[in-house]
Design a protein around this motif. Structure first.
Motif: not given
Length: 187
Positions: A115, A131, A133
């Motif tokens: 990411p 995040s 992710a």
């Protein structure tokens, strides 16, 4: 001129007292009563010792912890700023590539795409969130380093995921400090 100087100095002194003393004391007092934790920096204490702030990112580099966003200022709140490198700047491209290489070296078996927030700094350089992710990308490394199952660590990420601000602004995110403290709480 003397007739204008006295009222001007009186108004200056009065406004200085109102805006420089009374107003700040009033705002500080109200915030201490209504929002004591937030007005004192949202400090997290464990066993009477400050573990960090929910609002300012910290550096974690041990493989058994989740790593936050890169800081262009070394997590120094006094120097809050980004790198100011443009997207085509060779120095930025080299720094991002070095971060990609470091992430791959720390977890060579990980085939997930990295990411962007794990290899670029936030605008302030102090962002405490990553995040979802970015957190999920690190599950394998953290689980391996701690001898935990990936499912348990992923469940912890899900439990520590914060939703959108007011339900509509931004994206779901994970506070790295809170997640790492939750990890430390697992026996």
């Amino acid at each position: 001129m003397k007739n204008q100087l006295r009222p001007a100095l009186t108004i200056f002194a009065l406004l200085t007292i109102i805006t420089g003393v009374i107003y700040p004391l009033l705002v500080t007092g109200v915030s201490q009563v209504l929002f004591p934790s937030q007005s004192n920096g949202s400090i997290i204490t464990i066993n009477g010792k400050a573990a960090g702030s929910e609002l300012i990112g910290q550096q974690f580099d041990d493989p058994k912890y989740f790593w936050g966003r890169v800081s262009a200022v070394g997590y120094n709140a006094d120097l809050s700023s980004g790198s100011n490198y443009g997207p085509m700047n060779p120095a930025l491209l080299e720094a991002v590539q070095a971060r990609i290489d470091a992430l791959q070296a720390a977890d060579p078996d990980n085939t997930l795409p990295i990411p962007v927030d794990l290899v670029t700094a936030s605008a302030s350089g102090l962002d405490p969130h990553i995040s979802v992710a970015a957190a999920l990308y690190q599950v394998h490394r953290v689980a391996s380093a701690r001898g935990l199952s990936e499912a348990d660590v992923q469940s912890l990420v899900e439990q520590n995921t914060e939703g959108r601000q007011f339900g509509i602004f931004g994206e779901p995110r994970v506070n790295v400090l809170l997640l790492n403290l939750a990890l430390d709480g697992i026996k």
